[in-house]
Each structure stands twice: as C-alpha cells, then as structure tokens.
Design a protein around this motif. Structure first.
Motif, short mmCIF file in Angstrom:
data_model
loop_
_atom_site.label_atom_id
_atom_site.label_comp_id
_atom_site.label_asym_id
_atom_site.label_seq_id
_atom_site.Cartn_x
_atom_site.Cartn_y
_atom_site.Cartn_z
N ARG A 87 0.84 -1.19 0.00
CA ARG A 87 0.00 0.00 0.00
C ARG A 87 0.89 1.25 0.00
O ARG A 87 2.03 1.21 0.48
CB ARG A 87 -0.91 0.02 1.22
N GLU A 90 -1.20 6.68 1.61
CA GLU A 90 -2.61 6.97 1.84
C GLU A 90 -3.44 5.70 2.05
O GLU A 90 -4.65 5.77 2.22
CB GLU A 90 -3.17 7.76 0.66
N ASN A 92 -3.81 3.24 -0.11
CA ASN A 92 -4.34 2.68 -1.36
C ASN A 92 -3.57 1.43 -1.74
O ASN A 92 -2.34 1.37 -1.62
CB ASN A 92 -4.25 3.70 -2.48
#
Length: 459
Positions: A87, A90, A92
């Motif tokens: 990830r 943030e 994501n």
C-alpha cells in the motif's frame, strides 16, 4: 504388593503424585516452548518475505510492476492463509499476491518496534488465524507499506499435535518411572521388612533376639532392640532374686511373731495371731503375684498347648480318679500359647482342677484357635456337669480376692492366680453355663505359630 499404610506405599504414592505434577508441568512447558519456537520461525519467515518484496520493489522502482512476486507457491493459492500486500502512504492498494484476490485484508494496527516492524495476529474472512508482519519502505519521493501474512492456524494445529504426542510419551515415561519407584521402594525397604520379621520372630517366640545384618541406617535400631531384650532379661532375673530375698526376709519375722502369739494367752495374743496370719496370707499372695509378673515379662517364649493340656488331663485323671476327663483331639493347625509353659499349666490346671472338684463325674476339654481384636488367640474351653453357678456367683468369683473353691480344699490362691496371669498376658476369662449342666470356663490367651520353643536372651 504395596500394603496400605506401609512406608513403601507412602513413598510410591508421594513419588507418583510428584511425577504426575512434574510431567504435566513439563508437558505444558515443552508445548509452550515448541509453540514459541514455531511462532518465532514464522515471524522470521515473514520477515524474509518482507525483505524479498522490499528488495524487488527497490529493484523495479515501480510498486505496481506485475513482476514483483514471491517464489513461495502458497501466495498464489486462494484461501491459503499466506498473503502479501503493498500500500502507499494513503492506504491505497498498489500490489498484492494472487491469494488475496477477493479478500479485504487490512493492515497491521500495532505500533512499530525499534526495527520499524509491526506484527499482530488477526483472522481472515475464512476464519483462519494469521500472523501479520508489516514494514515501511521508502521509494523517494514516496513510501510504501509492505504487509505479509502467514497461516498461524497451521502452527496451532502442529502445536496441538505436539501436545498430544508429548503427553502420550510423558505418560509412558511416568508409568515406567512409577514402576521403577515402586521397585526401588520395595528394594530399599527390604531391610526394614527383614527387621520387622526378625522382631515378629522374637515376639512369636521363634527367636531369642533380633538376628541378621542390616544397613547402617537401621543397624543401631536392631542393636537397641537386642539391648532392650538383654536388659529386660537382667531386670527379670534381678526381680526374681529380690522377690526371693524379700520372701525369705519376711517369713522369719512373721514366724517369730506367730510362735510368740501362740505361746502367749489373752486378747493381745489372739489379735497378734490373727493379724499375723493375715500378714502371712497377704505376703504370700503379693509375692506370688510379683513372681508371676516377673516370669510372664520374659519375651520369646511359647508352649505347645495341646501337649500341655494332654499332660494336665492325665495328671488330673490320677488326682480325681472318679472323674471322666475328655480331651477333644485338637485341629492340626492349632496355635501354640505365646508365653511360659508353666504359666499355661498353672492357669489351665487351676480351671481343670476346679472343674473336677465340682463336677458330677464328667469334664470335657476343647482347644481351638480363633481371631480376636488383637490378632489370633488360643481358646481353651473347660466344662463340667456339676451344679454350676448363678449369674451373680459367676460375676462374684471373677472379682479380685474371691476364690471359686472357698468350701473345697485347694491351693489357697485358686482362681485368683488364674485371673492374675490372664491379666498379665492380656487374655480373658469368661464363665458361662455349660451345655453339660455345670460351669463352662472359656480361657482366651495370645497365640503363637507352631514351632520349637526358644529361651529368652541372657544378660
């Protein structure tokens, strides 16, 4: 066989109890150590995979590169419990293993350690426990979080299998140790059993003293028992001598007083003569009791009751030729009397003599062995067909100082000697109504095993 209450049984159960506690604790300790070792190995494996992903990320410089992968095939198999995710800052999702497809796998929420690594245990949507390791990797100008999860359920199953096998093995070891402790206890306590048997042989009259060699721990005890026996024999011998000296010393002054009173006249002479006779009777009685007590204190004596009663029956048959004395044949296993043969003849002889004196011409004698409160006993039953006694008279003659044959000539002490000897030996004397119509005397005395009589130890 471990007897209840024995030292060997106590040692066995104490050692067995301690073995159970120790082996159970050992089983749980080994299982815990094995579990920790597997968990540590899993964390190290996950750390290696994190490092491998970090290296691949630094090589490609592109976190979305499909060539980033791990060689372990478990990361390619869905629901395997082995997953990896990359990830960005943030949160994501930028890359993942094939096994993660269709699964919402969150990151590690625990704080990082000194090495920048975070780890915790979670469950995936399928209920599988996972050990997760997460680390940040900086790829300027951005940083990424690499999360790798391993199947902890497999580890826990291995731990459960190990626990079961461990307790099976430890149970077998415990059983072998328990058997060994029982064998050791019996072997180590064998000298104690030999000492107990030697003391029992002395008590039964089979031996004059404790014999045999013993370990240094109990050898002093055996010697002390022998010393006690020797001391007892010396005390008895001194008591006999003192009783004889006392009797000799008192007889002369009493005889002088009796002669002086007989030569005198008047009330004073009559009083002196009466009291002198009472003194003479009391001295004879208590000297006889002291003599009996000293004689029966000897240890290691026993007598053949059947042979002694046979002799008594023949003697009484000559003294009372008008009385038919029937002696029932004793059983082959009839126990012997545990005590001095002369005492047995004195007790049984007095009872048999009384039965002959008061019988109508028939006396029956039976011997048997029976179980009593203190162990096996010798039972001598003497019954006659005479007038017998009432319940009140039976109770009266068993009191101290009362003679059974007050109106019939006798030895002077009569039943009192029997009662005194019975008390000294810890036996019992009961008077009942005989089936022949007269009196039944039941004499119970301590029994001994059949064998050759042994003299008491000398001082």
């Amino acid at each position: 066989m471990l007897r209840k209450g024995s030292i060997a049984a106590s040692l066995f159960w104490l050692s067995a109890g301690w073995l159970v506690v120790a082996l159970v604790a050992t089983g749980f300790l080994l299982t815990d150590l094995y579990s920790r070792a597997l968990d540590t190995t899993l964390i190290q494996t996950l750390d290696f995979h994190v490092e491998s992903l970090a290296g691949a990320l630094l090589d490609t410089r592109d976190p979305r590169d499909p060539d980033i992968a791990l060689a372990d095939p478990r990361f390619e198999r869905p629901r395997s419990g082995w997953y990896w995710i990359i990830r960005d800052d943030e949160g994501n999702l930028v890359n993942l293993s094939t096994s993660v497809v269709g699964i919402d796998l969150q990151g590690v929420g625990a704080a990082a350690d000194a090495l920048g690594r975070s780890t915790e245990v979670v469950r995936d949507p399928f209920g599988t426990q996972l050990r997760m390791v997460e680390r940040n990797v900086t790829l300027a100008p951005e940083s990424y979080r690499i999360t790798v999860a391993g199947n902890l359920t497999e580890i826990l199953e291995l731990v459960d299998n190990f626990r079961g096998q461990t307790f099976v093995v430890l149970g077998a070891v415990g059983a072998m140790l328990a058997v060994m402790s029982a064998i050791v206890a019996r072997f180590a306590l064998r000298p104690v059993a030999r000492l107990s048997a030697a003391v029992e042989a002395v008590r039964e009259g089979d031996s004059a003293e404790v014999t045999g060699s013993y370990p240094t721990e109990i050898a002093p005890l055996a010697e002390q028992v022998n010393e006690l026996l020797r001391s007892n024999a010396q005390i008895i011998e001194r008591a006999r001598n003192q009783v004889g000296n006392l009797a000799h010393g008192l007889k002369t002054p009493i005889a002088v007083l009796r002669n002086e009173a007989a030569a005198g006249e008047g009330e004073l002479a009559d009083i002196v003569a009466t009291e002198t006779d009472r003194m003479s009777d009391m001295v004879s009685t208590y000297l006889e009791r002291a003599r009996l007590a000293a004689r029966t204190s000897a240890v290691g004596k026993k007598a053949d009751a059947a042979a002694a009663m046979g002799r008594l029956a023949r003697v009484m048959g000559k003294i009372h030729p008008d009385v038919a004395i029937s002696l029932a044949a004793p059983d082959a296993g009839l126990p012997w009397f545990r005590g001095d043969e002369a005492d047995l003849e004195e007790m049984a002889g007095n009872l048999l003599d009384n039965a002959c004196k008061w019988s109508g011409g028939r006396v029956e004698v039976r011997l048997a062995g029976e179980r009593g409160p203190g162990g096996r006993q010798l039972l001598i039953r003497i019954e006659d067909d005479g007038p017998g006694l009432s319940e009140q008279a039976m109770d009266k003659v068993l009191r101290r100082g009362v003679r059974l044959d007050e109106k019939t000539p006798g030895s002077g002490l009569g039943l009192d000697i029997v009662k005194e000897l019975v008390d000294v030996y810890g036996g019992s004397l009961e008077l009942k109504r005989s089936g022949l119509g007269g009196l039944l005397a039941e004499l119970r005395l301590p029994a001994a095993r059949q064998g050759r009589p042994v003299a008491a130890p000398r001082g």
